[in-house]
Enzyme design. Structure first.
Site: not given
Length: 455
Positions: A199, A229
């Site tokens: 992240r 996605y």
């Protein structure tokens, strides 16, 4: 506050001299619990081992089930918590496959009472801490709690060579909770699920000179974006915050870290993600932004699952674990922060309704009202992760597609405040008489995913 107040949904709120609540850990669960208990008129002592409220992370979503709690603060105004710099002003949550084909666009409106807000995690924590400080709550940072204790009439901690005494202790000290084993007698070994998460969030200026990444910022003046996605064994989310001031991205990929680390999150380059994206038709589009992640702005962690605890409350009934200390979540359901806030609100209500002479009853009722709900969401989060990473877009079974687990209505539409007031007596009777309590805040069939359950 020295005089009694009244609550239209409950009895008189007692003066702060009547109850002292010690809260260990000042993350989302701890800060919210501090504020909720303060609102009930109780004296709160908050302890945090870190020097401040900063916390690593990228974006956190607070959905309607938790935002309705925060909306009760400050005379119903959210202005003290929400500003353009810490929120994502998105109009849709868009889901794509690995080829870049959009599979679903869910309209998103922060003013929708069910959907809630997307925040920069650090910004949210800073705002919560600032608001708690404005209220005059006693927050102490840089304090290491060494041990916990309780008697029939009190509970407390030993911290920095000081004995701190209260009527109850609320441990909100996170996934790596020291209090968990002491309070519950359980300290289960977390299971590595074979997924590594990455992240990042950084200033959008880092991609300002990258033509191939301008798709991320092209509408930033009017709205932020949030794109997810899903490909086989890998999922990537990317978007903007604060009207394009920040770029954030996150990735979960099946695999394992080569080295084991003591800290739960480690700085790392984004290279493993860029390697994964090489085989995706849409990969170069995503890589254009991810590759410009500044040094020190990407963090990695092995995702680990913690089984539900058998109990949250100490033997003597004056200490309880909440938030990640009680029920850590995998990130896929987006409910970690939300359920921590629900815990905090229900805690305050149960202390109020039980009264100062019945603190052990209050804490045990919190467990009754909350345990099965969060345990089911823990289970559902793992199921959602499998669905996301299998990426079975072409499956004839709707339950196998990544869209199957989005926004379950029974989770997002729940009002834990009303529920706690309505169910307190039933749960209290179950505690006092040793009866089984049947929860009313989960689906009757006991399944996380409901066939018509999406919002």
């Amino acid at each position: 506050m020295t005089k009694s107040q009244t609550n239209p949904r409950g009895p008189a709120i007692l003066s702060p001299a009547d109850l002292t609540v010690i809260i260990v850990g000042l993350g989302i669960a701890g800060l919210t619990a501090a504020i909720e208990c303060h609102r009930k008129g109780y004296t709160v002592i908050g302890l945090e081992k870190k020097p401040d409220a900063n916390q690593l992370g990228d974006i956190i979503g607070l959905s309607g089930n938790s935002m309705r709690i925060l909306a009760e603060w400050n005379n119903g105004s959210l202005a003290h918590l929400i500003d353009d710099d810490i929120t994502c002003d998105v109009t849709a949550l868009e889901l794509f496959d690995a080829e870049g084909h959009r599979k679903l666009a869910m309209p998103y409106n922060a003013n929708n009472p069910i959907q809630g807000y997307l925040f920069r995690r650090t910004g949210l924590l800073t705002s919560l801490c600032h608001y708690a400080s404005q209220l005059g709550i006693d927050l102490r940072f840089g304090v290491t709690v060494d041990d916990y204790w309780e008697t029939d009439s009190n509970a407390g901690v030993y911290a920095n060579n000081e004995k701190i005494t209260g009527d109850c202790v609320v441990a909100a000290d996170g996934f790596h909770s020291k209090a968990r084993g002491i309070i519950t007698g359980e300290n289960p070994e977390p299971k590595d699920i074979g997924v590594v998460a990455y992240r990042s969030i950084f200033d959008a200026n880092a991609i300002a000179d990258v033509p191939e990444a301008q798709w991320i910022l092209k509408n930033a003046q009017t709205a932020d974006i949030f794109h997810s996605y899903y490909g086989k064994d890998t999922m990537v989310a990317i978007g903007t915050a604060a009207r394009g001031r920040y770029v954030h991205w996150g990735c979960a990929v099946r695999g394992a870290l080569e080295e084991k680390y003591e800290a739960w999150m480690q700085p790392a380059p984004p290279d493993p993600i860029l390697k994964c994206l090489e085989s995706w038709p849409v990969g170069s589009k995503l890589a254009a932004g991810i590759a410009r992640t500044p040094p020190g702005k990407c963090f990695q962690q092995s995702l680990r699952a913690m089984p539900p605890l058998k109990r949250w409350v100490s033997t003597g009934g004056r200490m309880i674990v909440i938030g990640d200390a009680a029920h850590s979540f995998l990130p896929y359901a987006g409910q970690g922060g939300n359920q921590a806030i629900e815990d905090a609100a229900v805690l305050g209500i149960c202390l109020e309704l039980a009264g100062t002479s019945n603190v052990p009853l209050a804490l045990r009722v919190v467990e009754k009202l909350r345990h099965k709900r969060v345990s089911l969401i823990q289970k559902g989060s793992a199921e959602a992760g499998d669905s996301f990473l299998n990426a079975a877009w072409e499956s004839d079974n709707a339950a196998e597609k990544p869209t199957a687990f989005t926004h379950q209505a029974w989770v997002y539409a729940h009002n834990c405040v009303d529920h706690a007031y309505e169910q307190f007596n039933a749960a209290a009777e179950a505690v006092m008489n040793g009866w089984e309590y049947t929860p009313t805040n989960i689906p009757a069939n006991g399944k996380f995913r409901q066939e018509e359950g999406n919002i």
